[in-house]
Design a protein around this motif. Sequence first.
Motif, PDB file in Angstrom:
ATOM      1  N   SER A 119      -8.172  19.500 -19.333  1.00 20.04           N
ATOM      2  CA  SER A 119      -7.057  18.612 -19.050  1.00 20.04           C
ATOM      3  C   SER A 119      -7.324  17.715 -18.311  1.00 20.04           C
ATOM      4  O   SER A 119      -8.178  17.966 -17.599  1.00 20.04           O
ATOM      5  N   GLU A 120      -6.780  16.472 -18.396  1.00 18.31           N
ATOM      6  CA  GLU A 120      -7.416  15.198 -17.806  1.00 18.31           C
ATOM      7  C   GLU A 120      -6.375  14.608 -17.778  1.00 18.31           C
ATOM      8  O   GLU A 120      -5.275  14.217 -19.238  1.00 18.31           O
ATOM      9  N   TYR A 121      -5.673  13.867 -16.697  1.00 22.65           N
ATOM     10  CA  TYR A 121      -4.972  12.923 -16.647  1.00 22.65           C
ATOM     11  C   TYR A 121      -5.322  11.363 -16.438  1.00 22.65           C
ATOM     12  O   TYR A 121      -5.984  10.379 -16.276  1.00 22.65           O
ATOM     13  N   LEU A 128     -10.395   7.133 -26.779  1.00 18.45           N
ATOM     14  CA  LEU A 128      -9.845   8.014 -25.777  1.00 18.45           C
ATOM     15  C   LEU A 128     -11.288   7.917 -24.641  1.00 18.45           C
ATOM     16  O   LEU A 128     -12.304   8.501 -25.718  1.00 18.45           O
ATOM     17  N   ARG A 129     -11.605   7.481 -23.396  1.00 18.42           N
ATOM     18  CA  ARG A 129     -12.659   7.417 -22.768  1.00 18.42           C
ATOM     19  C   ARG A 129     -12.495   8.931 -21.815  1.00 18.42           C
ATOM     20  O   ARG A 129     -11.414   8.736 -20.924  1.00 18.42           O
ATOM     21  N   THR A 130     -12.918   9.998 -22.134  1.00 16.87           N
ATOM     22  CA  THR A 130     -12.271  11.166 -21.542  1.00 16.87           C
ATOM     23  C   THR A 130     -13.985  11.298 -20.558  1.00 16.87           C
ATOM     24  O   THR A 130     -15.025  11.161 -20.275  1.00 16.87           O
ATOM     25  N   GLU A 131     -14.279  12.354 -19.191  1.00 16.60           N
ATOM     26  CA  GLU A 131     -15.259  12.960 -18.950  1.00 16.60           C
ATOM     27  C   GLU A 131     -16.726  13.181 -19.348  1.00 16.60           C
ATOM     28  O   GLU A 131     -17.394  13.182 -19.434  1.00 16.60           O
ATOM     29  N   GLY A 132     -16.463  13.244 -20.730  1.00 15.54           N
ATOM     30  CA  GLY A 132     -17.547  13.934 -21.566  1.00 15.54           C
ATOM     31  C   GLY A 132     -17.212  13.703 -22.515  1.00 15.54           C
ATOM     32  O   GLY A 132     -18.081  14.041 -23.957  1.00 15.54           O
ATOM     33  N   GLY A 133     -16.379  12.148 -22.676  1.00 10.16           N
ATOM     34  CA  GLY A 133     -17.130  11.272 -23.853  1.00 10.16           C
ATOM     35  C   GLY A 133     -15.716  10.869 -24.943  1.00 10.16           C
ATOM     36  O   GLY A 133     -14.637  10.785 -24.118  1.00 10.16           O
ATOM     37  N   PRO A 153     -12.478  10.344 -30.441  1.00 11.11           N
ATOM     38  CA  PRO A 153     -12.109   8.875 -31.505  1.00 11.11           C
ATOM     39  C   PRO A 153     -10.452   8.970 -31.813  1.00 11.11           C
ATOM     40  O   PRO A 153      -9.979   8.323 -31.450  1.00 11.11           O
ATOM     41  N   VAL A 154      -9.881  10.245 -31.965  1.00 14.95           N
ATOM     42  CA  VAL A 154      -8.165  10.474 -31.884  1.00 14.95           C
ATOM     43  C   VAL A 154      -7.993  11.666 -31.491  1.00 14.95           C
ATOM     44  O   VAL A 154      -8.538  12.765 -31.599  1.00 14.95           O
ATOM     45  N   THR A 155      -6.895  11.041 -30.629  1.00 12.06           N
ATOM     46  CA  THR A 155      -6.395  12.633 -29.555  1.00 12.06           C
ATOM     47  C   THR A 155      -4.827  11.999 -29.701  1.00 12.06           C
ATOM     48  O   THR A 155      -4.390  10.474 -30.384  1.00 12.06           O
ATOM     49  N   TYR A 156      -3.603  13.320 -28.900  1.00  9.24           N
ATOM     50  CA  TYR A 156      -2.807  12.892 -28.199  1.00  9.24           C
ATOM     51  C   TYR A 156      -2.623  13.150 -26.888  1.00  9.24           C
ATOM     52  O   TYR A 156      -3.001  14.380 -26.535  1.00  9.24           O
ATOM     53  N   LEU A 157      -2.032  12.237 -25.501  1.00 12.61           N
ATOM     54  CA  LEU A 157      -1.482  12.444 -24.682  1.00 12.61           C
ATOM     55  C   LEU A 157       0.287  13.332 -24.422  1.00 12.61           C
ATOM     56  O   LEU A 157       1.133  12.117 -25.024  1.00 12.61           O
ATOM     57  N   LEU A 158      -0.061  13.858 -23.716  1.00 12.55           N
ATOM     58  CA  LEU A 158       1.504  14.542 -23.347  1.00 12.55           C
ATOM     59  C   LEU A 158       1.776  13.265 -22.191  1.00 12.55           C
ATOM     60  O   LEU A 158       1.602  13.437 -21.314  1.00 12.55           O
ATOM     61  N   VAL A 159       2.923  12.732 -22.154  1.00 13.57           N
ATOM     62  CA  VAL A 159       3.923  12.035 -21.635  1.00 13.57           C
ATOM     63  C   VAL A 159       4.573  12.920 -20.660  1.00 13.57           C
ATOM     64  O   VAL A 159       5.813  13.365 -20.950  1.00 13.57           O
ATOM     65  N   SER A 166       7.619   5.352 -17.329  1.00 12.28           N
ATOM     66  CA  SER A 166       8.300   4.121 -16.491  1.00 12.28           C
ATOM     67  C   SER A 166       7.125   3.216 -16.495  1.00 12.28           C
ATOM     68  O   SER A 166       6.225   2.766 -17.332  1.00 12.28           O
ATOM     69  N   LYS A 167       7.703   1.784 -15.073  1.00 15.70           N
ATOM     70  CA  LYS A 167       6.490   1.132 -15.741  1.00 15.70           C
ATOM     71  C   LYS A 167       4.423   1.214 -15.345  1.00 15.70           C
ATOM     72  O   LYS A 167       4.074   0.946 -16.204  1.00 15.70           O
ATOM     73  N   THR A 168       4.278   2.241 -13.820  1.00 11.65           N
ATOM     74  CA  THR A 168       3.053   2.752 -15.149  1.00 11.65           C
ATOM     75  C   THR A 168       3.605   4.785 -14.871  1.00 11.65           C
ATOM     76  O   THR A 168       4.058   5.175 -14.242  1.00 11.65           O
ATOM     77  N   SER A 169       3.152   4.978 -15.553  1.00  8.59           N
ATOM     78  CA  SER A 169       3.615   6.183 -16.668  1.00  8.59           C
ATOM     79  C   SER A 169       2.378   7.481 -16.378  1.00  8.59           C
ATOM     80  O   SER A 169       0.662   6.856 -15.987  1.00  8.59           O
ATOM     81  N   LEU A 170       2.730   8.668 -16.451  1.00  4.99           N
ATOM     82  CA  LEU A 170       1.598   9.209 -16.233  1.00  4.99           C
ATOM     83  C   LEU A 170       1.429   9.670 -17.619  1.00  4.99           C
ATOM     84  O   LEU A 170       2.489  10.516 -18.050  1.00  4.99           O
ATOM     85  N   LEU A 171       0.733  10.245 -18.291  1.00  5.07           N
ATOM     86  CA  LEU A 171      -0.095  10.994 -19.135  1.00  5.07           C
ATOM     87  C   LEU A 171      -1.131  11.742 -19.030  1.00  5.07           C
ATOM     88  O   LEU A 171      -2.173  11.985 -18.206  1.00  5.07           O
ATOM     89  N   LYS A 172      -1.001  12.661 -20.359  1.00  3.15           N
ATOM     90  CA  LYS A 172      -1.776  14.155 -20.286  1.00  3.15           C
ATOM     91  C   LYS A 172      -3.139  14.411 -21.301  1.00  3.15           C
ATOM     92  O   LYS A 172      -1.835  14.982 -22.052  1.00  3.15           O
ATOM     93  N   HIS A 173      -3.795  14.574 -20.936  1.00  2.00           N
ATOM     94  CA  HIS A 173      -4.645  14.983 -22.297  1.00  2.00           C
ATOM     95  C   HIS A 173      -5.202  15.771 -22.676  1.00  2.00           C
ATOM     96  O   HIS A 173      -5.585  16.980 -21.662  1.00  2.00           O
ATOM     97  N   VAL A 174      -3.965  16.630 -22.749  1.00  2.00           N
ATOM     98  CA  VAL A 174      -3.834  18.419 -23.112  1.00  2.00           C
ATOM     99  C   VAL A 174      -5.726  19.025 -24.084  1.00  2.00           C
ATOM    100  O   VAL A 174      -5.343  18.289 -24.891  1.00  2.00           O
ATOM    101  N   SER A 175      -6.272  19.729 -23.058  1.00  3.69           N
ATOM    102  CA  SER A 175      -7.380  19.973 -24.373  1.00  3.69           C
ATOM    103  C   SER A 175      -8.005  21.442 -23.762  1.00  3.69           C
ATOM    104  O   SER A 175      -7.665  21.519 -22.544  1.00  3.69           O
TER     105      SER A 175
END
Length: 246
Positions: A187-189, A135-140, A143-149, A153-162
């Motif tokens: 966190s990032e969306y 995952l490309r985040t603002e901080g770099g 390698p492996v992480t989990y995103l909260l859904v 839908s067709k276009t989904s919104l996920l949250k990188h809880v960090s």
Amino acid sequence: MKFAAFISVFFFCITLASAQEANVQEAMVYNALPGVDGTPGKNRLAMGTYDLRYEGVKGSRYFLEEWLNGQLVFVKENTKAPKMVPLKYDTHRKELLFKRTVGDSIVVNPDQITGFVINDTKNNITYPFIKVDGLRTEGGVVPVTYLLVLYKSKTSLLKHVSKMMQKANYQGAYSVDRRYDSYLDNSEYYLKKPDGNLTRVKLKKNSVLNALEDKKDAIEAFIKKEELALKSEYELVRIIDYYNSL
């Protein structure tokens, strides 16, 4: 003579006890406290330099502090795996923890799962997470992480809880006198389009319009009509939902 001998023995015992106590205290300081150069027990002047102002750690590294039952979504279906297991997600290390029935907790091998679900039955909320590699985040790149859904839908919104660790800062002439470490939310969306690509988006109008550029005019009109200030996840979900309806 007997009284004088008693007095002599009495003061000898007091002197011996005081000497022993002093030796014990000296040994405790010598062995436990760091020296001037930071080496444990190397400098007996450490007692004078030992800093007691540190207040510990504030905040939590976990998504939810308590253990909650959930399901693991395996890469390969495992019929022997328990359907409900106690889970806790470490948002600082990006590790999913599984609490065993006997013994302590262990880290779930990310190679074996595609995601997981945490069930907060007390508040009647379900939290589905999907695994993402690179995952490309603002901080770099993570390698492996989990995103909260947050919205699917067709276009989904996920949250990188960090969460990130902010270290204490109270030593030195230019310190801010913050005497504790703390976990801060960073966190990032992300938008997940039908092609599977992830686009980072912020809770800002321009960021949303750029991410939804193919229908920019309609989205901008919707934001204006609904008077959305984009201060919450709910408002962002409303915009994505409208985008999917176009």
